[in-house]
Design a protein around this motif. Structure first.
Motif, PDB file in Angstrom:
ATOM      1  N   PHE A 227       0.735  -4.107   5.597  1.00 31.29           N
ATOM      2  CA  PHE A 227       1.913  -3.249   5.718  1.00 31.29           C
ATOM      3  C   PHE A 227       1.503  -1.785   5.897  1.00 31.29           C
ATOM      4  CE2 PHE A 227       4.960  -0.316   3.797  1.00 31.29           C
ATOM      5  CZ  PHE A 227       6.106  -0.612   4.527  1.00 31.29           C
ATOM      6  N   LEU A 228       0.584  -1.323   5.057  1.00 31.69           N
ATOM      7  CA  LEU A 228       0.159   0.071   5.126  1.00 31.69           C
ATOM      8  C   LEU A 228      -0.568   0.371   6.429  1.00 31.69           C
ATOM      9  CD1 LEU A 228      -1.111   0.699   1.469  1.00 31.69           C
ATOM     10  CD2 LEU A 228       1.047   1.446   2.488  1.00 31.69           C
ATOM     11  N   LEU A 229      -1.397  -0.576   6.887  1.00 35.40           N
ATOM     12  CA  LEU A 229      -2.199  -0.324   8.077  1.00 35.40           C
ATOM     13  C   LEU A 229      -1.416  -0.529   9.372  1.00 35.40           C
ATOM     14  CD1 LEU A 229      -5.591  -1.998   7.045  1.00 35.40           C
ATOM     15  CD2 LEU A 229      -4.915   0.396   6.835  1.00 35.40           C
ATOM     16  N   PHE A 282      13.410  -0.097   0.274  1.00 37.56           N
ATOM     17  CA  PHE A 282      13.451   1.062   1.162  1.00 37.56           C
ATOM     18  C   PHE A 282      12.130   1.323   1.889  1.00 37.56           C
ATOM     19  CE2 PHE A 282      17.298   2.098  -1.211  1.00 37.56           C
ATOM     20  CZ  PHE A 282      18.109   2.604  -0.204  1.00 37.56           C
ATOM     21  N   LEU A 283      11.032   0.723   1.442  1.00 38.87           N
ATOM     22  CA  LEU A 283       9.743   1.001   2.071  1.00 38.87           C
ATOM     23  C   LEU A 283       9.722   0.704   3.576  1.00 38.87           C
ATOM     24  CD1 LEU A 283       6.943  -0.008  -0.483  1.00 38.87           C
ATOM     25  CD2 LEU A 283       7.252   2.212   0.642  1.00 38.87           C
ATOM     26  N   PRO A 284      10.209  -0.458   4.044  1.00 40.68           N
ATOM     27  CA  PRO A 284      10.156  -0.714   5.486  1.00 40.68           C
ATOM     28  C   PRO A 284      10.945   0.301   6.310  1.00 40.68           C
ATOM     29  CG  PRO A 284      10.551  -2.753   4.293  1.00 40.68           C
ATOM     30  CD  PRO A 284      10.716  -1.642   3.301  1.00 40.68           C
ATOM     31  N   ALA A 285      12.109   0.719   5.807  1.00 41.74           N
ATOM     32  CA  ALA A 285      12.930   1.674   6.552  1.00 41.74           C
ATOM     33  C   ALA A 285      12.252   3.036   6.664  1.00 41.74           C
ATOM     34  CB  ALA A 285      14.293   1.823   5.879  1.00 41.74           C
ATOM     35  N   LEU A 286      11.363   3.328   5.715  1.00 37.33           N
ATOM     36  CA  LEU A 286      10.699   4.630   5.691  1.00 37.33           C
ATOM     37  C   LEU A 286       9.274   4.561   6.227  1.00 37.33           C
ATOM     38  CD1 LEU A 286      11.932   5.679   2.122  1.00 37.33           C
ATOM     39  CD2 LEU A 286      12.756   6.572   4.314  1.00 37.33           C
ATOM     40  N   THR A 292       6.141   9.939   2.700  1.00 33.29           N
ATOM     41  CA  THR A 292       7.132   9.294   1.835  1.00 33.29           C
ATOM     42  C   THR A 292       6.655   7.926   1.388  1.00 33.29           C
ATOM     43  OG1 THR A 292       8.905  10.450   3.004  1.00 33.29           O
ATOM     44  CG2 THR A 292       9.533   8.560   1.649  1.00 33.29           C
ATOM     45  N   VAL A 293       6.094   7.148   2.309  1.00 27.81           N
ATOM     46  CA  VAL A 293       5.553   5.835   1.964  1.00 27.81           C
ATOM     47  C   VAL A 293       4.455   5.968   0.914  1.00 27.81           C
ATOM     48  CG1 VAL A 293       4.193   3.891   2.847  1.00 27.81           C
ATOM     49  CG2 VAL A 293       6.152   4.725   4.138  1.00 27.81           C
ATOM     50  N   SER A 294       3.594   6.954   1.069  1.00 26.45           N
ATOM     51  CA  SER A 294       2.494   7.162   0.125  1.00 26.45           C
ATOM     52  C   SER A 294       3.017   7.460  -1.270  1.00 26.45           C
ATOM     53  CB  SER A 294       1.601   8.306   0.603  1.00 26.45           C
ATOM     54  OG  SER A 294       1.067   8.043   1.881  1.00 26.45           O
ATOM     55  N   VAL A 295       4.014   8.348  -1.348  1.00 28.22           N
ATOM     56  CA  VAL A 295       4.580   8.697  -2.655  1.00 28.22           C
ATOM     57  C   VAL A 295       5.252   7.484  -3.287  1.00 28.22           C
ATOM     58  CG1 VAL A 295       6.326  10.087  -3.823  1.00 28.22           C
ATOM     59  CG2 VAL A 295       4.867  11.129  -2.067  1.00 28.22           C
ATOM     60  N   LEU A 296       6.037   6.771  -2.512  1.00 28.43           N
ATOM     61  CA  LEU A 296       6.737   5.593  -3.045  1.00 28.43           C
ATOM     62  C   LEU A 296       5.767   4.509  -3.482  1.00 28.43           C
ATOM     63  CD1 LEU A 296       9.806   5.202  -0.645  1.00 28.43           C
ATOM     64  CD2 LEU A 296       9.790   6.020  -3.009  1.00 28.43           C
ATOM     65  N   PHE A 297       4.651   4.372  -2.789  1.00 29.63           N
ATOM     66  CA  PHE A 297       3.655   3.370  -3.152  1.00 29.63           C
ATOM     67  C   PHE A 297       3.072   3.661  -4.527  1.00 29.63           C
ATOM     68  CE2 PHE A 297      -0.762   1.577  -2.595  1.00 29.63           C
ATOM     69  CZ  PHE A 297      -0.367   0.252  -2.670  1.00 29.63           C
ATOM     70  N   VAL A 298       2.767   4.918  -4.801  1.00 29.18           N
ATOM     71  CA  VAL A 298       2.235   5.298  -6.116  1.00 29.18           C
ATOM     72  C   VAL A 298       3.309   5.146  -7.192  1.00 29.18           C
ATOM     73  CG1 VAL A 298       1.264   7.196  -7.463  1.00 29.18           C
ATOM     74  CG2 VAL A 298       0.511   6.832  -5.105  1.00 29.18           C
ATOM     75  N   VAL A 299       4.545   5.499  -6.868  1.00 29.38           N
ATOM     76  CA  VAL A 299       5.651   5.316  -7.811  1.00 29.38           C
ATOM     77  C   VAL A 299       5.827   3.838  -8.151  1.00 29.38           C
ATOM     78  CG1 VAL A 299       8.156   5.500  -8.085  1.00 29.38           C
ATOM     79  CG2 VAL A 299       6.862   7.416  -7.131  1.00 29.38           C
ATOM     80  N   TRP A 300       5.688   3.000  -7.153  1.00 30.53           N
ATOM     81  CA  TRP A 300       5.741   1.551  -7.372  1.00 30.53           C
ATOM     82  C   TRP A 300       4.711   1.134  -8.414  1.00 30.53           C
ATOM     83  CZ3 TRP A 300       4.096  -2.290  -2.893  1.00 30.53           C
ATOM     84  CH2 TRP A 300       4.182  -3.604  -3.352  1.00 30.53           C
ATOM     85  N   GLY A 301       3.474   1.627  -8.291  1.00 29.90           N
ATOM     86  CA  GLY A 301       2.434   1.298  -9.265  1.00 29.90           C
ATOM     87  C   GLY A 301       2.782   1.762 -10.668  1.00 29.90           C
ATOM     88  N   LEU A 354       6.408  -8.400   8.480  1.00 27.80           N
ATOM     89  CA  LEU A 354       6.109  -7.724   7.219  1.00 27.80           C
ATOM     90  C   LEU A 354       7.327  -7.053   6.584  1.00 27.80           C
ATOM     91  CD1 LEU A 354       2.695  -6.147   8.242  1.00 27.80           C
ATOM     92  CD2 LEU A 354       3.034  -7.785   6.380  1.00 27.80           C
ATOM     93  N   SER A 355       8.216  -6.503   7.370  1.00 26.99           N
ATOM     94  CA  SER A 355       9.333  -5.751   6.799  1.00 26.99           C
ATOM     95  C   SER A 355      10.202  -6.613   5.902  1.00 26.99           C
ATOM     96  CB  SER A 355      10.187  -5.154   7.928  1.00 26.99           C
ATOM     97  OG  SER A 355       9.467  -4.190   8.657  1.00 26.99           O
ATOM     98  N   LEU A 356      10.513  -7.821   6.357  1.00 26.94           N
ATOM     99  CA  LEU A 356      11.388  -8.689   5.581  1.00 26.94           C
ATOM    100  C   LEU A 356      10.752  -9.089   4.257  1.00 26.94           C
ATOM    101  CD1 LEU A 356      14.149 -10.066   5.651  1.00 26.94           C
ATOM    102  CD2 LEU A 356      13.028 -12.096   6.604  1.00 26.94           C
ATOM    103  N   VAL A 357       9.429  -9.184   4.220  1.00 22.69           N
ATOM    104  CA  VAL A 357       8.733  -9.517   2.978  1.00 22.69           C
ATOM    105  C   VAL A 357       9.091  -8.513   1.882  1.00 22.69           C
ATOM    106  CG1 VAL A 357       6.471  -9.700   1.865  1.00 22.69           C
ATOM    107  CG2 VAL A 357       6.808 -10.647   4.150  1.00 22.69           C
ATOM    108  N   PHE A 358       9.081  -7.230   2.213  1.00 24.21           N
ATOM    109  CA  PHE A 358       9.338  -6.194   1.218  1.00 24.21           C
ATOM    110  C   PHE A 358      10.820  -6.137   0.848  1.00 24.21           C
ATOM    111  CE2 PHE A 358       5.159  -5.204   2.526  1.00 24.21           C
ATOM    112  CZ  PHE A 358       4.576  -4.503   1.476  1.00 24.21           C
ATOM    113  N   ILE A 359      11.685  -6.333   1.797  1.00 28.81           N
ATOM    114  CA  ILE A 359      13.118  -6.312   1.501  1.00 28.81           C
ATOM    115  C   ILE A 359      13.492  -7.463   0.569  1.00 28.81           C
ATOM    116  CG2 ILE A 359      15.423  -6.544   2.501  1.00 28.81           C
ATOM    117  CD1 ILE A 359      14.288  -5.155   5.025  1.00 28.81           C
TER     118      ILE A 359
END
Length: 379
Positions: A227-229, A282-286, A292-301, A354-359
């Motif tokens: 997803f990230l790559l 919200f990750l796939p939409a962003l 923003t993805v980077s910040v949300l990824f760390v918040v997820w952790g 990949l997008s549907l996996v996260f949703i």
């Protein structure tokens, strides 16, 4: 001092087990290419340990009988080393999966035995803090496992990475042999003791919401590297840094979570499950906004770090007279949920992207929080 060093050695044991469990998440594409399997099939490296751990946890705890828990922990640590060594020389993907079965046995046994030991080693007053330190090993394993898999898998190859994990496991077992005191079993465990856990209404609730939230988490996290790559179009080096941030944030969340859990175990779980579920949705939409993805990824952790601690303390306080039985049952359910989550993610990524996996993973996590909020009475 020796007590807390023993607690830290258990945290290190947790870290190497989680590191080994999730190393492949960082190099799924490498294994997929080298052993000529699809990305979804390569995800079986996460599914198989979860499934075998779910089966092994009750079998190991019952089969161990009155075996000293210190010896049991040492044997399980050596099994982690064997699993890594076998994976490092595996000629086929089938042999890799066999190695991961051995890892699953170690996971199931370790997490069935270790969570109650925080209270046994540190006493009732400091037991929650000791448990949070041990469970911080979960996040510490993520700190090492995800970035190590992604970085070392790229630099030295996935086989050498597995071999390095085997060496680390041996060193940790050596430290535990010196630091851990003898830990008597307190009596033989029977399958009837495990069955009694299901008769406690709130224990059943914890098992259900724990399973649901874990399915949501691992359906998404198993495929976070592609997803990230691919979707977020992040450079490999930046992805490695983000994995490190994710894991460090998880450690912070687990350690700070002891104070939140002391205030309300159930609301800590509800808030964490719903919050990281929203992040996943919200990750796939962003994905077009890398910062923003980077910040949300760390918040997820950070948020996910609260979940294992909340679940473990909920289970132990709901069934105080049967700590090992409840820990074994919870571990079986959670590991089975990891397997289901990984399988669901694999099916979705191969069929819908990949997008549907996260949703889907996010929606599942939100549902877990809602169910727990409705069933919170009595916790």
């Amino acid at each position: 001092m020796r007590t807390w060093l023993a607690v830290i050695s258990l945290a290190l044991g947790a870290a190497i087990i989680v590191t080994t469990e999730f190393l492949p998440v960082g190099f799924l594409p490498n294994v997929s290419a080298d052993l000529h399997v699809s990305l979804g099939v390569a995800g079986l490296m996460v599914l198989v340990p979860g499934l075998s751990a779910a089966i092994a946890a009750p079998l190991v705890i019952v089969g161990a009988g009155r075996l000293d828990r210190r010896r049991m922990i040492l044997v399980l640590g050596l099994l982690v080393a064997v699993s890594n060594l076998l994976a490092s020389v595996a000629p086929t993907f089938f042999v890799v999966l066999l190695a991961r079965v051995f890892l699953g046995i170690a996971i199931g046994g370790f997490w069935a035995v270790v969570p109650p030991l925080g209270f046994r080693l540190a006493g009732p007053r400091a037991g929650t803090r000791a448990t949070s330190i041990i469970l911080a090993g979960l996040s510490a394993g993520t700190v090492v496992g995800l970035p190590a898999g992604q970085l070392l898998g790229h630099l030295i190859g996935w086989r050498a990475t597995f071999a390095g994990a085997a060496g680390a496991a041996i060193l940790i077992v050596a430290a535990q042999r010196v630091l851990l005191p003898e830990l008597s079993s307190g009596g033989s465990m029977r399958f009837g003791h495990l069955a009694k856990v299901f008769r406690v209404p709130m224990a059943r609730t914890v098992l259900v919401v724990g399973a649901v939230v874990t399915v949501g988490q691992f359906s998404a996290s198993t495929f976070v590297t592609p997803f990230l790559l691919q979707k977020a179009d992040l450079a490999s080096d930046l992805a490695t840094v983000l994995f490190l941030g994710y894991g460090l944030a998880g450690i912070v969340g687990t350690l700070l979570g002891s104070a939140l859990v002391a205030r309300s175990r159930i609301w800590t779980f509800v808030g964490a499950a719903a919050s990281f579920g929203v992040v996943l949705v919200f990750l796939p939409a962003l994905s077009g906004a890398p910062i923003t993805v980077s910040v949300l990824f760390v918040v997820w952790g950070l948020i996910w770090g609260l979940v294992p601690l909340a679940l473990q303390t909920l289970m132990l306080t709901t069934t105080p007279d049967a700590p090992e039985a409840s820990a074994a049952v919870l571990m079986s359910v959670l590991q089975l949920a990891i397997a289901v989550g990984s399988a669901l993610g694999g099916l979705l990524v191969d069929s819908a992207g990949l997008s549907l996996v996260f949703i889907v993973g996010g929606i599942i996590a939100i549902v877990a929080g809602l169910v727990a909020s409705v069933a919170r009475h009595g916790v």
